[in-house]
Design a protein around this motif. Structure first.
Motif, PDB file in Angstrom:
ATOM      1  N   THR A 128       0.828  -1.217   0.000  1.00  0.00           N
ATOM      2  CA  THR A 128       0.000   0.000   0.000  1.00  0.00           C
ATOM      3  C   THR A 128       0.857   1.260   0.000  1.00  0.00           C
ATOM      4  OG1 THR A 128      -0.140  -0.164   2.422  1.00  0.00           O
ATOM      5  CG2 THR A 128      -1.955  -1.104   1.134  1.00  0.00           C
ATOM      6  N   ASP A 129       1.975   1.229   0.738  1.00  0.00           N
ATOM      7  CA  ASP A 129       2.883   2.379   0.760  1.00  0.00           C
ATOM      8  C   ASP A 129       3.543   2.572  -0.603  1.00  0.00           C
ATOM      9  OD1 ASP A 129       2.308   2.836   3.412  1.00  0.00           O
ATOM     10  OD2 ASP A 129       4.027   1.684   4.152  1.00  0.00           O
ATOM     11  N   MET A 130       3.896   1.455  -1.244  1.00  0.00           N
ATOM     12  CA  MET A 130       4.517   1.537  -2.556  1.00  0.00           C
ATOM     13  C   MET A 130       3.546   2.118  -3.573  1.00  0.00           C
ATOM     14  SD  MET A 130       6.388  -1.523  -4.738  1.00  0.00           S
ATOM     15  CE  MET A 130       6.894  -2.303  -3.197  1.00  0.00           C
ATOM     16  N   GLU A 131       2.283   1.693  -3.492  1.00  0.00           N
ATOM     17  CA  GLU A 131       1.280   2.213  -4.422  1.00  0.00           C
ATOM     18  C   GLU A 131       1.031   3.702  -4.184  1.00  0.00           C
ATOM     19  OE1 GLU A 131      -2.047  -0.327  -3.836  1.00  0.00           O
ATOM     20  OE2 GLU A 131      -1.264  -1.928  -5.139  1.00  0.00           O
ATOM     21  N   GLN A 132       1.037   4.128  -2.913  1.00  0.00           N
ATOM     22  CA  GLN A 132       0.858   5.550  -2.623  1.00  0.00           C
ATOM     23  C   GLN A 132       2.041   6.360  -3.163  1.00  0.00           C
ATOM     24  OE1 GLN A 132       0.205   6.616   1.494  1.00  0.00           O
ATOM     25  NE2 GLN A 132       0.647   8.782   1.105  1.00  0.00           N
ATOM     26  N   LEU A 133       3.268   5.861  -2.952  1.00  0.00           N
ATOM     27  CA  LEU A 133       4.450   6.558  -3.459  1.00  0.00           C
ATOM     28  C   LEU A 133       4.409   6.653  -4.975  1.00  0.00           C
ATOM     29  CD1 LEU A 133       7.216   7.824  -2.751  1.00  0.00           C
ATOM     30  CD2 LEU A 133       8.215   5.546  -3.050  1.00  0.00           C
ATOM     31  N   TYR A 134       3.972   5.590  -5.632  1.00  0.00           N
ATOM     32  CA  TYR A 134       3.884   5.604  -7.094  1.00  0.00           C
ATOM     33  C   TYR A 134       2.855   6.638  -7.550  1.00  0.00           C
ATOM     34  CZ  TYR A 134       3.486   3.925 -11.890  1.00  0.00           C
ATOM     35  OH  TYR A 134       3.475   3.843 -13.264  1.00  0.00           O
ATOM     36  N   ALA A 135       1.731   6.718  -6.842  1.00  0.00           N
ATOM     37  CA  ALA A 135       0.712   7.720  -7.184  1.00  0.00           C
ATOM     38  C   ALA A 135       1.257   9.140  -7.032  1.00  0.00           C
ATOM     39  CB  ALA A 135      -0.522   7.521  -6.307  1.00  0.00           C
ATOM     40  N   GLU A 136       2.119   9.348  -6.043  1.00  0.00           N
ATOM     41  CA  GLU A 136       2.708  10.674  -5.843  1.00  0.00           C
ATOM     42  C   GLU A 136       3.633  11.040  -7.000  1.00  0.00           C
ATOM     43  OE1 GLU A 136       4.571  10.436  -2.042  1.00  0.00           O
ATOM     44  OE2 GLU A 136       2.672  10.090  -0.982  1.00  0.00           O
ATOM     45  N   PHE A 137       4.425  10.092  -7.460  1.00  0.00           N
ATOM     46  CA  PHE A 137       5.305  10.378  -8.589  1.00  0.00           C
ATOM     47  C   PHE A 137       4.512  10.533  -9.889  1.00  0.00           C
ATOM     48  CE2 PHE A 137       8.764   8.921  -5.789  1.00  0.00           C
ATOM     49  CZ  PHE A 137       9.703   9.897  -6.080  1.00  0.00           C
ATOM     50  N   GLN A 138       3.425   9.805 -10.029  1.00  0.00           N
ATOM     51  CA  GLN A 138       2.549  10.027 -11.181  1.00  0.00           C
ATOM     52  C   GLN A 138       1.975  11.445 -11.158  1.00  0.00           C
ATOM     53  OE1 GLN A 138      -0.045   6.538 -10.474  1.00  0.00           O
ATOM     54  NE2 GLN A 138       0.279   6.007 -12.626  1.00  0.00           N
ATOM     55  N   ALA A 139       1.577  11.895  -9.970  1.00  0.00           N
ATOM     56  CA  ALA A 139       1.038  13.244  -9.829  1.00  0.00           C
ATOM     57  C   ALA A 139       2.106  14.290 -10.124  1.00  0.00           C
ATOM     58  CB  ALA A 139       0.485  13.434  -8.416  1.00  0.00           C
ATOM     59  N   PHE A 140       3.331  14.010  -9.721  1.00  0.00           N
ATOM     60  CA  PHE A 140       4.456  14.903 -10.015  1.00  0.00           C
ATOM     61  C   PHE A 140       4.601  15.074 -11.524  1.00  0.00           C
ATOM     62  CE2 PHE A 140       8.911  15.159 -11.264  1.00  0.00           C
ATOM     63  CZ  PHE A 140       9.385  16.244 -10.547  1.00  0.00           C
ATOM     64  N   LEU A 141       4.558  13.975 -12.267  1.00  0.00           N
ATOM     65  CA  LEU A 141       4.700  14.045 -13.719  1.00  0.00           C
ATOM     66  C   LEU A 141       3.500  14.739 -14.353  1.00  0.00           C
ATOM     67  CD1 LEU A 141       6.621  13.210 -15.980  1.00  0.00           C
ATOM     68  CD2 LEU A 141       5.376  11.057 -16.161  1.00  0.00           C
ATOM     69  N   ALA A 142       2.301  14.449 -13.856  1.00  0.00           N
ATOM     70  CA  ALA A 142       1.097  15.079 -14.404  1.00  0.00           C
ATOM     71  C   ALA A 142       1.113  16.589 -14.166  1.00  0.00           C
ATOM     72  CB  ALA A 142      -0.146  14.462 -13.778  1.00  0.00           C
ATOM     73  N   LEU A 143       1.720  17.015 -13.052  1.00  0.00           N
ATOM     74  CA  LEU A 143       1.787  18.439 -12.741  1.00  0.00           C
ATOM     75  C   LEU A 143       2.596  19.203 -13.784  1.00  0.00           C
ATOM     76  CD1 LEU A 143       0.907  20.474 -10.553  1.00  0.00           C
ATOM     77  CD2 LEU A 143       3.093  20.047  -9.411  1.00  0.00           C
TER      78      LEU A 143
END
Length: 473
Positions: A128-143
């Protein structure tokens, strides 16, 4: 929470293990042909690695911080920066820092290296932590606004994408070789240790090969095999020990290790008016005595720095020294547009400029490059060598350089009142009037600012203000 204190990323920002992960991610980025070519042509990571580290950490802090306005401005700044980086590599293959697939790979290396960091240090991330971290980096790229080439939508698909890229696209690039076999062995001293070359050389001689071996051992096996990277006996054990040792920092009291504070300390000059400067001065005195002992016991082939050499050397430096320390920002031995663009980039970053001021500064530097090229490029190969610079008139201060000084003054004078006050001065130079400019009183007038800038950029005079800004590593 995707950004801010509640994010997974925020947990790792001050983690000592992340220093190892950042080095590993940088190597994997440099192994991508487009990124490697862009680094070689445009980056200051060879000549000014500590400045590059500080700016990278500051950018990540802005992007993952709690302030959405700061995050949006930083994303816009990164996009402007990337839009200026394009060209072709030594095999005439084009590169473009705005390529969405390239940008996705940069973010992928940061995410994967963070996951690997946790695994190697015996603290693997929960799913779950890995999936949350991945979502954060996806959001970084989308930004950043990419519409194509985003990271794969799911974590499971990411690992397929990552393995495929490692096995089919990465190469043993020049940038990768520079990082592994030149940068660590020739890493310049941070400003904290500037002038103590013997002490720095002794530590670097021990640490450089170790960092290189740890980094190589941590890279994916398929890439190490394809790139022909040597595997030093015992390197994997050394790597795991380093990650495990760094992981023990979790037992320290909260707040003891802060990346921003440590980085600013490394970059702190003894001339600064920062309250810590007095402690740094005392520390340097002790280290100078240690350096003297090393010189008696070991034959390190280093030249004395400004603190260890002759006191009567004066405030001037030779044309060759000025060329290497100031003009050749990329460290490739030549002066061309990427060097002056790097100056504009550093000044824009210091002042946190938005459009159109940032473009005005770049344009002023571009005009100066045309002036320099016309006056100094005697063999017309599109760049200026150290010999061409030294043989011509190094003290050139034509209209274009004067214009650079004027634009920089206007950018620094944020309130537009015609003088630079103490806060505006500190925004550019990170220090106060009293330490760097005599006789300024409570303000810095345009004429004095332009005169000092021209004296530094064309007269080759050392400057307590401009050397930390443009000359130090």
């Amino acid at each position: 929470m995707v950004f801010g204190p509640g994010s997974q990323f925020h947990r790792f920002f001050d983690d000592p293990r992340w220093a190892l992960a950042m080095i590993r991610a940088t190597v994997l980025e440099a192994a991508h042909p487009q990124i490697g070519a862009a680094l070689i042509d445009n980056s200051t990571f060879v000549a000014h690695p500590w400045r590059r580290l500080r700016n990278t950490l500051l950018s990540l802090q802005r992007m993952f911080g709690p302030d959405d306005e700061v995050r949006q401005r930083e994303a816009a700044r990164l996009n402007r920066l990337h839009a200026r980086l394009n060209g072709a590599d030594e095999r005439n293959r084009p590169y473009d820092a705005m390529d969405p697939q390239v940008r996705a790979w940069v973010v992928a290396t940061l995410f994967e290296s963070t996951v690997t960091m946790c695994r190697l240090s015996g603290q693997p991330l929960e799913q779950t932590d890995m999936e949350q971290l991945y979502a954060e980096f996806q959001a970084f790229l989308a930004l950043l606004g990419d519409q194509a080439g985003h990271l794969p939508p799911t974590l499971q698909e990411f690992w397929t994408y990552y393995d495929h890229t490692v096995e089919t696209e990465l190469e043993n690039t020049q940038a990768l070789r520079v990082i592994l076999y030149k940068l660590f062995d020739h890493l310049p001293a941070p400003p904290l240790l500037d002038g103590l070359p013997t002490v720095w050389a002794a530590g670097r001689a021990l640490a450089g090969p170790v960092i290189g071996a740890i980094t190589v051992a941590s890279l994916p096996e398929p890439f190490r095999r394809r790139a022909g990277l040597p595997e030093t006996p015992g390197a994997r054990t050394l790597m795991q020990s380093a990650y495990l040792a760094a992981g023990l920092a979790r037992f320290l009291p909260e707040g003891w290790i802060q990346a921003e504070s440590l980085t600013s300390l490394l970059y702190l000059s003894p001339d600064s008016d920062d309250p810590r400067a007095a402690t740094i001065t005392a520390l340097r005195d002790r280290m100078k005595r240690t350096g003297a002992l090393f010189r008696l016991l070991t034959p390190f082939p280093v030249q004395p720095g400004p603190d260890e050499g002759d006191e009567g050397s004066g405030p001037r430096r030779s044309a060759g020294e000025f060329f290497t320390a100031v003009l050749d920002q990329t460290g490739d031995g030549y002066l061309d547009w990427p060097d002056l663009a790097a100056m504009a980039r550093e000044l824009s970053s210091r002042l946190d400029l938005d459009e159109p001021q940032e473009t005005r500064l770049y344009s002023a530097y571009a005009e100066w490059w045309k002036e320099l090229q016309a006056a100094l490029d005697s063999d017309r190969d599109g760049r200026v060598s150290k010999e061409e610079y030294a043989a011509a008139v190094p003290s050139l201060a034509g209209p274009a350089l004067i214009r650079v000084a004027e634009v920089l003054f206007e950018a620094t004078d944020r309130d537009g009142n015609g003088v630079i006050d103490a806060d505006e001065y500190r925004a550019l130079f990170r220090t106060g009037f009293g330490r760097t400019v005599a006789g300024t009183g409570d303000s810095y007038a345009r004429g004095a600012f332009v005169k000092d800038f021209l004296s530094f950029m064309s007269g080759r005079r050392r400057s307590a203000a401009y050397d930390p800004l443009l000359a130090e590593a």
